[in-house]
Design an enzyme around this catalytic site. Structure first.
Site, short mmCIF file in Angstrom:
data_model
loop_
_atom_site.label_atom_id
_atom_site.label_comp_id
_atom_site.label_asym_id
_atom_site.label_seq_id
_atom_site.Cartn_x
_atom_site.Cartn_y
_atom_site.Cartn_z
N CYS A 1 0.85 -1.19 0.00
CA CYS A 1 0.00 0.00 0.00
C CYS A 1 0.89 1.24 0.00
CB CYS A 1 -0.88 -0.02 1.25
SG CYS A 1 -1.68 1.55 1.60
N CYS B 1 -4.07 7.23 -1.61
CA CYS B 1 -5.36 7.31 -2.32
C CYS B 1 -6.48 7.86 -1.44
CB CYS B 1 -5.76 5.95 -2.84
SG CYS B 1 -4.37 5.02 -3.49
N THR C 1 -4.34 5.20 7.33
CA THR C 1 -3.30 4.86 6.36
C THR C 1 -2.38 6.05 6.09
OG1 THR C 1 -4.80 3.30 5.32
CG2 THR C 1 -2.96 4.05 3.98
N GLU D 1 -0.25 2.07 9.11
CA GLU D 1 -1.53 2.39 9.72
C GLU D 1 -1.27 2.81 11.17
OE1 GLU D 1 -3.86 1.45 6.43
OE2 GLU D 1 -2.38 0.04 7.15
N HIS E 1 -13.25 5.45 -3.34
CA HIS E 1 -12.21 4.66 -2.69
C HIS E 1 -12.35 3.16 -2.96
CE1 HIS E 1 -8.70 4.60 -0.33
NE2 HIS E 1 -9.22 3.95 0.70
N TYR F 1 -9.26 0.39 -4.97
CA TYR F 1 -8.66 -0.89 -4.59
C TYR F 1 -8.15 -1.70 -5.78
CZ TYR F 1 -8.91 -0.42 0.33
OH TYR F 1 -8.65 -0.01 1.60
N CYS G 1 -5.58 -0.92 -6.85
CA CYS G 1 -4.17 -1.02 -6.40
C CYS G 1 -3.79 -2.47 -6.16
CB CYS G 1 -3.95 -0.20 -5.13
SG CYS G 1 -4.78 -0.87 -3.68
N GLU H 1 -6.28 -5.73 4.91
CA GLU H 1 -6.68 -4.39 4.49
C GLU H 1 -7.66 -4.48 3.32
OE1 GLU H 1 -5.80 -1.85 2.09
OE2 GLU H 1 -6.51 -0.23 3.38
FE1 SF4 Z 1 -3.31 1.80 -0.04
FE2 SF4 Z 1 -4.68 0.72 -2.06
FE3 SF4 Z 1 -5.92 2.21 -0.17
FE4 SF4 Z 1 -4.28 3.30 -2.03
S1 SF4 Z 1 -6.27 2.28 -2.37
S2 SF4 Z 1 -4.34 3.80 0.15
S3 SF4 Z 1 -2.69 1.75 -2.17
S4 SF4 Z 1 -4.89 0.21 0.10
FE FE Z 2 -7.23 1.61 2.60
#
Ligand code: SF4
Ligand code: FE
Length: 511
Positions: free
Chosen positions: A107, A111, A198, A264, A299, A303, A305, A453
């Protein structure tokens, strides 16, 4: 006085400058029962800073992917600070997220702020329309300031919540949701705590927001405002992660991914002052639900990501299969195909949510709610399946390997080098490193980001099911069925329901 507020606003342009910008702040960070002198140099914290620094470096390496020209300053800034004015902007966020997942395997923490900015841009606009307030202009001024410094802004939403069955004002302890405890002509003071925030310690500013729908007796909890992370009255308590102390053991093999990690922490606010210029909601409880829903819509498709992180894990599983000498087995290839199918399903739904984005009244684009919830719901399951396949392909050694110190030991090191060897084309150390990476991502430090997460970030699975249930338009679907079953007939103009709204209006581009 915050040290950030007091300094010159020099624009941060790369990862090194970003890391330097974090030095010398007087943050109150606790870890292992002690105050951390300088988080930047702490071996357990540094990998999370490196992951965030990668967002700056990507903007240098691939400016078209990870940066934009600010409409406020005319200068190039991080895409993480950009307010989306087209569906293409939303799509580019996802592409950047996948790339950063691939580069860091974890992570990269940026974001939440990005999604909060986009949600707040439209919500403050609509609040002003209803109440003739000045939140939108203030928010744009704040954005301009963030663009000037090219700062990192964390979003602080998740309250600790106490008794989940009670609204904020009925909690026995009123601080279990962040609230305004005093108002002055210059601003407000807030108290309370936000859980698992985060990248908060790696940010320059934090935007505090309510965590859920509020009622008229929760007015003091309807507060949105920005604070520098080193504002007086803030305490951070660093969250532990599985196997986190391996980064303090000296070597770089056992940790699995020595460069990058997530972060975190719990953030406690004790009468923290927010000046009026940084207040973007104060008492408008009826807009809290809109803010939370828009934020989670952005958001939940962020994810994507995890598909970038999944690419790394699929690569590690394929590489270890090669090192084990089993690439010819048909089930190995089939498992890699299944992993890829799962991973692309996450990406596919996330990016579809962005492609199906639409303009809000402010001009800022919002992605599709249904598909973003579907994306995040996949993320609560599919990384676990991908992780299971990775462990299957790795073999039991992933959980039983001797340590780096044993590997390099003068007496037993040579024995381990001999007996842990796989296919002759690879060294023992290469094989061990690859297995440690799989361990890191499925059991260790970065399993926090890739698995748990994925389960709870941006709302736990049930939260997405509730949203999907609200949007599934069963009446419309029943009518489709009734028409084909010969129970009902279509309208004269051949449509099923004349005023189609919601998800299907977006599918058929009626909005
Ligand atoms: Fe982290 Fe993914 Fe959340 Fe971005 S979207 S803050 S990389 S977990
Ligand atoms: Fe998150």
């Amino acid at each position: 006085m915050s040290t950030i507020e007091g300094t010159d606003l020099r624009k941060i342009t790369d990862g090194r400058q970003y890391i330097d910008s974090l030095r010398g702040r007087k943050l109150k960070v606790f870890l292992f029962g002690e105050m951390v002198e300088e988080p930047v140099d702490h071996p357990m914290i540094r990998p999370s800073i490196n992951a965030l620094a990668a967002t700056y470096d990507l903007a240098v390496e691939q400016p078209e992917l990870a940066s934009v020209v600010s409409p406020f300053t005319g200068e190039r800034i991080s895409r993480f600070l950009h307010v989306c004015t087209s569906a293409d902007d939303l799509v580019m966020q996802n592409k950047m997220q996948r790339k950063l997942g691939q580069k860091t395997g974890t992570c990269f923490q940026r974001c939440v702020g990005m999604d909060a900015f986009n949600a707040l841009y439209s919500v403050t606009f609509e609040m002003d329309e209803q109440y003739a307030s000045a939140y939108h202009r203030r928010f744009k001024d704040f954005l301009t300031l963030m663009h000037r410094g090219n700062f990192v802004v964390g979003g602080a939403m998740t309250d600790v919540k106490g008794d989940r069955g009670l609204p904020p004002h009925l909690q026995q302890d009123p601080d279990l949701f962040v609230r305004v405890v005093e108002r002055t002509a210059a601003g407000v003071y807030i108290s309370g705590a936000k859980a698992h925030q985060t990248g908060c310690i790696n940010s320059h500013y934090m935007v505090v927001m309510p965590t859920m729908r509020l009622g008229n007796r929760d007015k003091d909890y309807a507060i949105v405002g920005a604070v520098p992370v080193d504002a007086p009255g803030i305490t951070y308590i660093y969250g532990r992660q599985s196997c986190d102390t391996r980064s303090m053991e000296g070597g770089d093999i056992d940790v699995g991914n020595a460069r990058y990690g997530g972060q975190e922490a719990m953030v406690i606010f004790d009468r923290v002052f927010i000046p009026s210029k940084y207040i973007f909601m104060d008492g408008e409880y009826d807009f809290a639900a809109m803010l939370v829903e828009r934020f989670t819509t952005y958001h939940r498709r962020s994810y994507v990501c995890k598909s970038g992180v999944g690419d790394v894990l699929i690569g590690a599983a394929a590489a270890v299969a090669e090192m084990n000498g089993v690439t010819k087995a048909s089930h190995i290839k089939d498992k890699l195909i299944q992993m890829t199918h799962l991973n692309e399903t996450i990406y596919g739904t996330g990016i579809a949510s962005s492609y199906q984005g639409y303009p809000t009244k402010s001009g800022c684009y919002l992605c599709d709610e249904m598909l973003s919830n579907v994306c995040k719901h996949h993320v609560t399951k599919m990384p676990y399946d991908i992780g299971r396949f990775a462990q299957d392909l790795a073999g039991g050694l992933v959980a039983t390997m001797p340590s780096e110190k044993d590997l390099n030991h003068p007496e037993i090191g040579a024995l381990l080098q001999k007996y842990l060897r796989g296919k002759a084309d690879f060294t023992t150390e290469e094989r061990v490193r690859m297995l440690r990476l799989i361990e890191n991502m499925t059991l260790g430090r970065n399993a926090v980001g890739y698995l748990t997460e994925s389960m709870h970030g941006a709302g736990s699975p049930q939260a997405q099911r509730i949203q999907i249930g609200r949007m599934m338009q069963l009446e419309y679907k029943k009518r489709l069925a009734r028409i084909l079953a010969g129970i009902e007939t279509e309208n004269e103009n051949g449509t099923v329901i004349e005023e189609l709204t919601g998800y299907f209006a977006r599918v058929f581009k009626l909005v």
